[in-house]
Design an enzyme around this catalytic site. Structure first.
Site, short mmCIF file in Angstrom:
data_model
loop_
_atom_site.label_atom_id
_atom_site.label_comp_id
_atom_site.label_asym_id
_atom_site.label_seq_id
_atom_site.Cartn_x
_atom_site.Cartn_y
_atom_site.Cartn_z
CG ASP A 58 36.75 6.76 22.40
OD1 ASP A 58 37.33 6.81 21.10
OD2 ASP A 58 36.65 7.76 23.06
CB THR A 141 39.57 9.92 20.36
OG1 THR A 141 38.81 8.77 19.75
CG2 THR A 141 39.38 10.00 21.88
#
Ligand code: AMP
Ligand code: MG
Length: 354
Positions: A58, A141
Site C-alpha cells: 500500500d 488489501t
C-alpha cells in the site's frame, strides 16, 4: 473533428501525455505490489487505527505513483487513501525499511524523507471544482493478503467527474475463460473514448511467449445477459463491506440462477466491464458508512466507458465532488446497462424495504 478540450488538458498538457504517464505510474506500482506479494512476510503488514490492514505494498505503491505524478504534473493534487504517519512514527521499523527498498528498486534516488513527503502529499480534501487525482494504492488489501484480487486504482477527476480511470490488477487472469493463460492486466478508460485492457507485462498478448508488445490495447465491452436469470453477479468477499444477505434476496427476486462471483477490490467493476458478470451489487452494511471516492472513481469510468451503467442503490448518479467520501450516495449498483439496470434497482428497493 476534435474540439480544443479533447486535445488540451488543464495546464496545457495534452491528454495522450497524461494518459501515458498515468499508465506507466500504475504499471510500476502494480509490479511493486506483485513483488511484495511473492515474498510477503508477516512484518510486511500491520493494522491501522481503524483496524483495517496496511502493507508495504500500500505504502510503496502510493509513494511510487505520487512521485511519478509530482515529476510529470507538479501542480496536481492527489486524494490518496494512505498517509505518512506510519513511516514517520516508526522510521526505523521493518515496514519503513521495506517500503524504501521497494521504491528504490524503481527510483534509486529515493530517500526516507522523499518517500514520506510523497505519501503526505496525497492528503487533498477533494471537492466539486478543479482537477485532482484520486488513488487507492492497494484496493482490496484483505484480498492482497489472502492471495485473492486487489487493484491499484487511479483516477483523474475534473469538476467532480472522473475523466480518466485506471485499474492495475496484478492477480487477475487476462482471459477469464482461460485463467491459466496469463495473470496480470490493466484497464484504462477515458471519458468519451471507451475502455481497454492492457497486459501488465506483455506475456499474455503474444500467445504466452513472454516477449509481447506491452502496449497492445484491447477494447472491452459489457455483455448483457439474454435474461436476468442468466446474469452472473459480483459482490465483495468481505461480508462487512456489502450485505450478502440483502444481495441474496435481490438475486432471488430477479431469479438469478448463478452463484455470486465473490471478488475483492474494484476487480468487480472489471468483471462487469468485460462481460464476466452483468451485475455488481454493493449493499450497505450500515446507514452511516460513506464510500470513499478512491474505491469507485476508476471502476465507475471503466464500466461506463465499456457501455455499462453505475448508480448508487437509490439509482442516484455518483457525485465525486463531495470530498474524500461519496457523501450523497449509498452503496453501488453496476450493470451491463439497458433495461437490466432499472430491473436491478427495483429489486434492490424491494429487498431493502422488505
Ligand atoms: P471490497 O474489496 O470490495 O470488499 O472493498 C474494499 C474496500 O471496502 C476498502 O478499500 C474499504 O475502503 C472499503 N470499506 C471499508 N469498510 C466498508 C464498509 N463498511 N462498507 C463498504 N465498504 C467498506
Ligand atoms: Mg480500497
Amino acid at each position: 473533428m476534435l474540439g480544443e478540450e479533447d486535445v488540451v488538458a488543464v495546464g496545457g498538457v495534452d491528454r495522450q501525455t497524461v494518459r501515458s504517464a498515468a499508465i506507466e505510474a500504475v504499471r510500476a506500482a502494480s509490479l511493486l505490489c506483485r513483488d511484495v506479494r511473492v515474498s510477503l512476510i508477516p512484518s510486511d503488514a500491520m493494522a491501522k487505527a481503524d483496524r483495517s490492514p496496511v502493507t508495504v505494498a500500500d505504502l510503496g505503491s502510493q509513494a511510487l505513483i505520487s512521485l511519478a505524478l509530482h515529476d510529470d504534473f507538479p501542480g496536481d493534487a492527489i486524494v490518496g487513501e494512505e498517509d505518512a504517519s506510519l513511516l514517520r512514527t516508526d522510521p526505523e521499523g521493518p515496514i519503513a525499511a521495506a517500503v524504501l527498498r521497494h521504491v528504490r528498486a524503481v527510483r534509486p534516488e529515493a530517500t526516507a524523507e522523499t518517500v514520506a513527503e510523497a505519501l503526505a502529499r496525497c492528503s487533498h480534501p477533494g471537492g466539486p471544482a478543479g482537477r485532482f487525482w484520486t488513488l487507492d494504492p492497494v484496493d482490496g488489501t484483505k484480498g492482497f493478503l489472502r492471495g485473492g484480487q486487489y487493484a491499484v486504482a487511479l483516477a483523474l477527476i475534473e469538476d467532480g467527474e472522473p475523466v480518466l480511470g485506471l485499474l492495475g490488477c496484478p492477480n487477475l487472469p487476462v482471459d477469464p475463460a482461460h485463467p491459466g493463460a496469463g495473470i496480470g492486466c490493466m484497464f484504462v478508460a477515458e471519458r468519451g473514448a471507451g475502455a481497454v485492457m492492457i497486459s501488465l507485462d506483455g506475456y499474455a498478448d503474444d500467445g504466452g511467449e513472454g516477449h509481447g508488445n506491452v502496449t497492445t490495447e484491447r477494447p472491452i465491452r459489457v455483455c448483457a445477459p439474454a435474461s436476468p436469470a442468466e446474469a452472473r453477479w459480483a459482490e465483495s468477499v468481505e461480508a462487512g463491506h456489502s450485505d450478502q444477505g440483502d444481495a441474496a434476496r435481490v438475486a432471488q427476486l430477479l431469479g438469478l440462477g448463478l452463484e455470486p462471483l465473490r471478488m475483492d477490490s474494484q476487480a468487480k467493476y472489471v468483471a462487469v466491464a468485460r462481460g464476466e458478470a452483468a451485475i455488481y451489487l454493493r449493499l450497505p452494511t450500515s446507514d452511516t458508512y460513506r464510500e470513499r471516492i478512491w474505491d469507485h472513481a476508476a471502476g465507475w469510468l471503466i464500466v461506463r466507458e465499456a457501455g455499462g451503467e453505475v448508480t448508487d442503490i437509490h439509482g442516484q448518479p455518483f457525485d465525486f465532488g463531495t470530498g474524500r467520501g461519496l457523501e450523497r450516495n449509498q452503496g453501488v449498483v453496476a450493470s451491463a446497462g439497458g433495461t437490466l439496470h432499472a430491473e436491478v434497482l427495483r429489486a434492490v428497493a424491494r429487498a431493502l424495504n422488505a
